[in-house]
Design a protein around this motif. Structure first.
Motif, mmCIF file in Angstrom:
data_model
loop_
_atom_site.group_PDB
_atom_site.id
_atom_site.type_symbol
_atom_site.label_atom_id
_atom_site.label_comp_id
_atom_site.label_asym_id
_atom_site.label_seq_id
_atom_site.Cartn_x
_atom_site.Cartn_y
_atom_site.Cartn_z
ATOM 1 N N MET A 1 0.839 -1.194 0.000
ATOM 2 C CA MET A 1 0.000 0.000 0.000
ATOM 3 C C MET A 1 0.876 1.248 0.000
ATOM 4 O O MET A 1 1.841 1.342 0.757
ATOM 5 N N ASN A 3 1.274 5.051 0.908
ATOM 6 C CA ASN A 3 0.735 6.122 1.749
ATOM 7 C C ASN A 3 1.041 7.471 1.112
ATOM 8 O O ASN A 3 2.088 7.642 0.480
ATOM 9 N N HIS A 91 3.438 4.095 9.167
ATOM 10 C CA HIS A 91 3.462 2.831 8.437
ATOM 11 C C HIS A 91 2.676 1.778 9.202
ATOM 12 O O HIS A 91 2.857 1.580 10.402
ATOM 13 N N LYS A 92 1.734 1.124 8.533
ATOM 14 C CA LYS A 92 0.889 0.052 9.072
ATOM 15 C C LYS A 92 -0.195 0.530 10.033
ATOM 16 O O LYS A 92 -0.932 -0.290 10.569
ATOM 17 N N LYS A 93 -0.330 1.849 10.265
ATOM 18 C CA LYS A 93 -1.367 2.318 11.192
ATOM 19 C C LYS A 93 -2.702 2.571 10.501
ATOM 20 O O LYS A 93 -3.712 2.813 11.159
ATOM 21 N N GLY A 94 -2.712 2.578 9.177
ATOM 22 C CA GLY A 94 -3.972 2.693 8.455
ATOM 23 C C GLY A 94 -4.654 4.041 8.549
ATOM 24 O O GLY A 94 -5.874 4.124 8.390
ATOM 25 N N ASP A 96 -5.587 7.608 7.083
ATOM 26 C CA ASP A 96 -5.659 8.253 5.765
ATOM 27 C C ASP A 96 -5.150 9.692 5.878
ATOM 28 O O ASP A 96 -5.763 10.531 6.546
#
Length: 504
Positions: A1, A3, A91-94, A96
């Motif tokens: 993904m 970011n 990173h990886k915390k989702g 937006d």
């Protein structure tokens, strides 16, 4: 993904929005930045790594790829530190972040600091992205708090910036729509000014005609040229003119702060309009500004926008410099064109020139003998071309040691007279002062009655006035009428305007 978060970079005197993208790839651990990033951004790797370690973040055993899009636009500025660090830390915390903007330079301990690149970029964001969410360094709050159309969140460190993004209940700081200065209110707008006069017109003894011309020039932003012997008060009047100029709106002050930031001055909000006085030895690029493929530097002409540009010893400036003033004096705009760039600067300044009547300066002196030959005087005068002089609204010939026993006007009184004329112009719905009106606006606002029109026709024939000179006479007459609290331009107003006209 991948970011994403938003930032911006300088492009001329404005800016371009940049999308900062981050991707974590299974590969040998590395940290790379792509997208035409200059050395100040490439060096950010060390600052970001140190700041992240300071808050307890451990880099994953992955390749971190940062891209600054669009990739074909050159990027510069240490303010990219914060958005890059935020993408890595989240990173990886989702979370937006693609609708957020972030600006700030990181210290090694994670502290956020302000730099002068940020303010001009925020103005561009405010124009293009209404109500955009922006994270900014707390150290620049005094400047940022007046910016309109932005939701601003302040952080003093990387840790605080992360908390803002991680907390949905975070609320933006309030925008201050007023300033702590004296104010006059006209229509729906507040205009700010200062009452202090470190240089006062009361100190100028005599020279009432010159002071009257200064009052008219200040009221309508009309270009003015003083001629007189050395020591008669030309520079004294020019330096005091700044303190009686019309008040400034918040939008005008914001624009002024932007130019300060672009020129590496310390930006600050002040209703005191700029005063630029370059030396006659100044280079053309320092007067006009410079432009390269990646950066634009405003010159003295741009920095004088909404203020005064004062050329002392006017004929001693380079011919090329003087002729280059013709465009900004006429169009209130300067375009600097280079192979890789084309930059436009606003130049709605009040031009003030001062010169001696001859090379030795004694031509008008009643007590000193002029040592110049007619050829010397002719050569000296010819340094100013007719097209350049045609752009001057008021020409004042000052006499040496002219004393008046009557009490003279002080700056406070003159300031109030200028404000009165300024209010009259704004109440007519003018967006620009009289001296900067377009031809169409002149026809709508500067209307002459039949008797005055006949005098204008006689003056045009007698003095061979150009169309530009006639337009300037109308604008000058309108300002004199405003000072006289007159709704219409009278014959006396036009005759006074004509008395200030330079006749070759």
């Amino acid at each position: 993904m991948v970011n994403k978060i938003l930032c911006a970079t300088r492009n001329g005197i404005g800016g371009e929005i940049v999308q900062v993208q981050a991707n974590f790839v299974r590969a040998l651990p590395a940290f790379v930045i792509t997208g035409l990033a200059n050395s100040s951004i490439q060096e950010s790797k060390q600052r970001i790594q140190s700041a992240l370690h300071h808050i307890g973040f451990h880099f994953p055993a992955l390749k971190i790829a940062i891209n600054l899009a669009p990739a074909d636009l050159a990027k510069s500025g240490s303010h990219f530190d914060l958005p890059i660090a935020l993408l890595i830390a989240l990173h990886k915390k989702g979370i937006d972040t693609q609708e957020w903007f972030a600006f700030g330079e990181l210290a090694l301990d994670g502290t956020l600091t302000y730099n002068d690149n940020i303010y001009p970029l925020l103005l561009e964001i405010a124009l293009r992205h209404q109500n955009a969410k922006v994270i900014l360094p707390t150290s620049g709050q005094e400047l940022f708090c007046h910016l309109p159309h932005l939701q601003i969140y302040y952080a003093s460190s990387l840790q605080e910036a992360l908390q803002i993004l991680e907390s949905p209940e975070s609320t933006p700081a309030k925008t201050q729509t007023t300033l702590n200065f004296d104010t006059i209110h006209i229509g729906d707008t507040d205009y700010y000014y200062e009452r202090e006069f470190p240089l006062d017109f009361i100190e100028v003894k005599g020279q009432e005609i010159a002071k009257r011309a200064a009052l008219i020039a200040a009221s309508g932003f009309h270009n003015i040229l003083y001629e007189g012997s050395p020591g008669c008060g030309k520079s004294m009047i020019a330096k005091r003119l700044r303190y009686i100029l019309p008040p400034m709106s918040l939008e005008e002050m914001i624009e002024s702060v932007k130019l300060q930031a672009l020129s590496a001055q310390k930006p600050s909000y002040t209703p005191l309009r700029p005063f630029r006085s370059p030396h006659q030895s100044a280079s053309k690029s320092s007067i006009l500004g410079s432009a390269t493929q990646n950066e634009a530097k405003p010159g003295e002409i741009a920095l004088a926008h909404q203020g005064i540009l004062f050329f002392d010893e006017l004929p001693h400036f380079g011919k090329e410099v003087l002729e280059s003033l013709r465009e900004p004096l006429e169009n209130n705009e300067l375009v600097v064109s280079r192979v890789h760039s084309k930059i436009s600067y606003p130049t709605a300044f009040l031009f003030v020139g001062a010169q001696n009547p001859c090379p030795c300066g004694n031509l008008l002196s009643p007590s000193k003998e002029c040592r110049c030959t007619p050829k010397d005087i002719s050569s000296y005068k010819s340094r100013l071309s007719e097209p350049f002089l045609d752009r001057i609204d008021l020409f004042v010939q000052m006499q040496e040691n002219e004393q008046d026993p009557k009490p003279s006007l002080d700056s406070a009184t003159m300031q109030q007279m200028v404000f009165h004329a300024f209010s009259a112009q704004k109440q007519r719905g003018q967006s620009r002062l009289n001296g900067k009106l377009s031809e169409r606006e002149v026809e709508e606002i500067c209307i002459l009655d039949d008797a005055t029109q006949r005098i204008l026709l006689q003056a045009r024939e007698r003095f061979n006035l150009s169309h530009r000179a006639i337009q300037k006479l109308k604008k000058l007459s309108r300002t004199i009428a405003d000072l006289d609290n007159a709704k219409d331009i009278a014959k006396s107003h036009f005759l006074e305007a004509l008395s200030y006209r330079y006749i070759s």
